[in-house]
Design an enzyme around this catalytic site. Structure first.
Site, PDB file in Angstrom:
ATOM      1  CG  HIS A 164      -1.941  -1.124   1.139  1.00 19.33           C
ATOM      2  ND1 HIS A 164      -2.355  -1.849   2.222  1.00 19.33           N
ATOM      3  CD2 HIS A 164      -2.611  -1.625   0.059  1.00 19.33           C
ATOM      4  CE1 HIS A 164      -3.255  -2.754   1.830  1.00 19.33           C
ATOM      5  NE2 HIS A 164      -3.420  -2.638   0.526  1.00 19.33           N
ATOM      6  CD  GLU A 167      -0.351   0.315   4.399  1.00 24.55           C
ATOM      7  OE1 GLU A 167       0.364  -0.692   4.357  1.00 24.55           O
ATOM      8  OE2 GLU A 167      -1.592   0.284   4.375  1.00 24.55           O
ATOM      9  CG  HIS A 296       0.432  -4.047   5.147  1.00 26.09           C
ATOM     10  ND1 HIS A 296      -0.363  -3.637   4.112  1.00 26.09           N
ATOM     11  CD2 HIS A 296       0.945  -5.249   4.768  1.00 26.09           C
ATOM     12  CE1 HIS A 296      -0.345  -4.544   3.150  1.00 26.09           C
ATOM     13  NE2 HIS A 296       0.442  -5.533   3.519  1.00 26.09           N
ATOM     14  CD  GLU A 363      -1.716  -3.312   9.112  1.00 23.20           C
ATOM     15  OE1 GLU A 363      -1.266  -2.154   8.960  1.00 23.20           O
ATOM     16  OE2 GLU A 363      -2.431  -3.891   8.264  1.00 23.20           O
TER      17      GLU A 363
HETATM   18 ZN   LIG Z   1      -1.572  -1.930   4.147  1.00 24.77          ZN
END
Ligand SMILES: [Zn+2]
Length: 571
Positions: A164, A167, A296, A363
């Protein structure tokens, strides 16, 4: 951290910028609002995600999302208490000057490949979407880090970042890890062991086209594929692209992903439709990865399969053990991916579900206090440091992830010397996966032998009865010269070694605790002159050659170290 200058100053919000032939809006769209609302439960969230709602963070109580006016109205019509964080955006879409641009990172990776030819190779794993279209030259550059002189097959770990685009801390963390592995080789015994014994593949930018948007301070998530639609009039506008983390081929297009090309969670027109995910697929199919980590941001989580269903994975306990052990290093919360809300087609469901590889989505970052997707330089550095040891430990686990995660890990390894003896202090810790005490642990010098052949660690409190135990062992250094490595490994319930830890040491027979070998040490030795083993005032630590007699041989040995300043002598 490398400082790079960006080609242009920050573009004001809403200025349209042309990137590689594509016109996109510098986000956020003026009408979107960052809001929080009570967590409606995973099924509703999966439905929202499936319709492309921009969900940023999910906690048990609360959801943070960037919503269009229509989406806000939908919630309000359903009597949901929407808390608009502010009329103006609460966050700044900001690409910090200290972050590497994609181009700067590629230059740096090439430089590493030149500077450390024995340790790293730069591999082209495939093109970005714009590159495949002939519009750009951005490739999924991959660092393969291992000591090439060790030619036998090694356990392999794959670390991928930036599926992504926004990020942006994730490639920084991946690049910092690569740099740490390369620059610490030969200086840090633990990292040297990893590079000697593991085959580490790092892809800092899975989505380099998207990263370019982020470099221009555009709030961008997907890749740059605008072949389905340019989404010029969509809400938010210009939100074309495929969500690469919904494009993998396991339960693709089932839940938590959108079929609308203009939605943020657009899964693509087919599984593996995108060159970026094809590159990861081909690499994984051609190698034998034992562990995959996908970086992420944000939410301080370590997530494991499944994502597409609430049902536990067949290896649920093993996956949770690995996540829990890694969480002891970064303090994140380990949980099954679908605990947030179900999604389909992500990297880890495919890596685990199709390839059988334990796979974890980390994350990174804490949300609002870390400025969401756009941490400043200092925060980004903290986020790297908080994840450093978790990632190093993941590399360690790669040889047998499920088994090693359940074995005691070794931490706080310290060595101290007095005279002829070196004391190894460490903590054996298995509390992340078991309430039981470690079965034991042992120490090796220079080479890890088979279990049971090392110097046994004994618990400092005399009893091995808790999952975390301080342990020590004494190593006789008589006759040892120069730099060596001490390895410590815990022993698991099956009698096998857990993941090892290593430290360098160099014999330095200080006996007075002032960390320098000088006349006072010689006087100390002289005070025990001609005492021998069994005598009341014989001190074995001063018997440097270990022959049971303190005499001129020992003075001679000590003189060989004259003037040496020791690291880590006992006070
Ligand atoms: Zn992500």
């Amino acid at each position: 951290m490398t400082h790079t200058s960006r080609p242009f100053s920050l573009l004001p919000i809403l200025v349209l910028v042309a990137l590689a032939g594509t016109t996109i809006a510098a986000a956020p769209p003026p009408t979107s609002r960052l809001v929080t609302f009570p967590n409606p439960g995973p099924d509703v969230l999966a439905d929202m995600a499936g319709h492309g709602w921009d969900i940023w963070e999910v906690t048990p109580d609360r959801v943070t999302a960037l919503l269009t006016p229509d989406q806000v109205a939908t919630l309000q019509m359903q009597q949901v208490a929407v808390n608009v964080l502010d009329n103006a955006p609460q966050y700044m879409v900001n690409f910090p000057a200290c972050f590497r641009t994609f181009d700067a990172a590629v230059t740096q990776m090439r430089d590493w490949a030149e500077r450390y030819p024995g340790l790293v190779e730069l591999i082209d794993a495939g093109p970005s979407w714009q590159t495949a279209q002939g519009q750009a030259d951005r490739r999924l550059w991959t660092l393969r880090i291992t000591n090439k002189a060790n030619v036998e097959p090694k356990p392999q770990l794959l670390l991928v970042a930036l599926h992504h685009a926004r990020e942006i801390v994730t490639p920084e963390v991946a690049l910092n890890l690569a740099e740490l592995l390369l620059t610490s080789y030969g200086h840090d015994a633990d990292i040297t062991w990893l590079v000697d014994n593991r085959d580490i593949w790092i892809i800092p930018f899975v989505n380099p086209d998207g990263h370019l948007y982020a470099e221009y301070s555009v709030d961008w998530r997907k890749n740059a594929n605008n072949s389905q639609s340019t989404c010029a009039t969509s809400s938010p506008p210009n939100s074309f692209g495929v969500d690469l983390n919904r494009n993998y081929d396991h339960k693709w297009a089932t839940v938590g992903a959108s079929s609308n090309p203009c939605n943020l969670t657009y899964r693509g027109r087919a599984a593996f439709s995108e060159p970026e995910t094809q590159a990861i697929r081909d690499l994984v199919q051609n190698q034998k990865f034992n562990l995959v980590i996908s970086l992420h941001s944000f939410s301080d989580l370590i997530m494991y399969p499944w994502g597409y269903t609430y049902a536990p994975a067949p290896d649920d306990i093993g996956l949770r053990n690995i996540a829990s052990v890694l969480a002891t290093f970064n303090g994140y919360t380990p949980e099954q991916s679908s605990d947030l809300y179900p999604t389909s087609g992500d990297t880890c469901d495919w890596a685990y579900g199709v390839q059988g590889i334990p796979c974890f989505t980390v994350e990174i970052g804490s949300g609002a206090v870390d400025n969401y997707f756009w941490p400043d330089c200092a925060t980004a550095h903290e986020q790297w440091l908080e994840n450093r040891d978790a990632l190093l430990h993941a590399i360690k686990l790669a040889s047998a992830p499920y088994r090693l995660a359940a074995a005691p890990l070794v931490r706080d390894l310290q060595v101290r010397q007095r005279g002829r003896f070196m004391t190894v202090h460490t903590v054996l810790d298995r509390q992340a996966t078991s309430p039981e005490p470690p079965a034991g642990g042992e120490v090796f010098v220079d080479r890890i032998g088979i279990p049971g052949t090392g110097i046994l660690l004994t618990p400092d409190d005399q009893t091995l009865d808790t999952p975390v135990e301080s342990m020590s062992a004494t190593v006789d250094l008589s006759g040892v010269q120069g730099r060596h490595v001490v390895y410590v490994a815990g022993i698991d319930d099956s009698g096998r070694h857990g993941p090892p830890a290593a430290a360098y040491f160099e014999p330095c027979p200080d006996v007075t605790g002032d960390a320098v070998i000088n006349v006072i040490d010689v006087m100390e030795l002289a005070a025990r002159w001609h005492t021998q083993a069994g005598d009341l005032d014989y001190d074995a630590a001063l018997d440097l050659d270990g022959d049971g007699l303190i005499d001129v041989q020992d003075i001679g040995q000590m003189s060989a170290f004259w003037g040496l300043v020791c690291a880590g002598s006992l006070p």
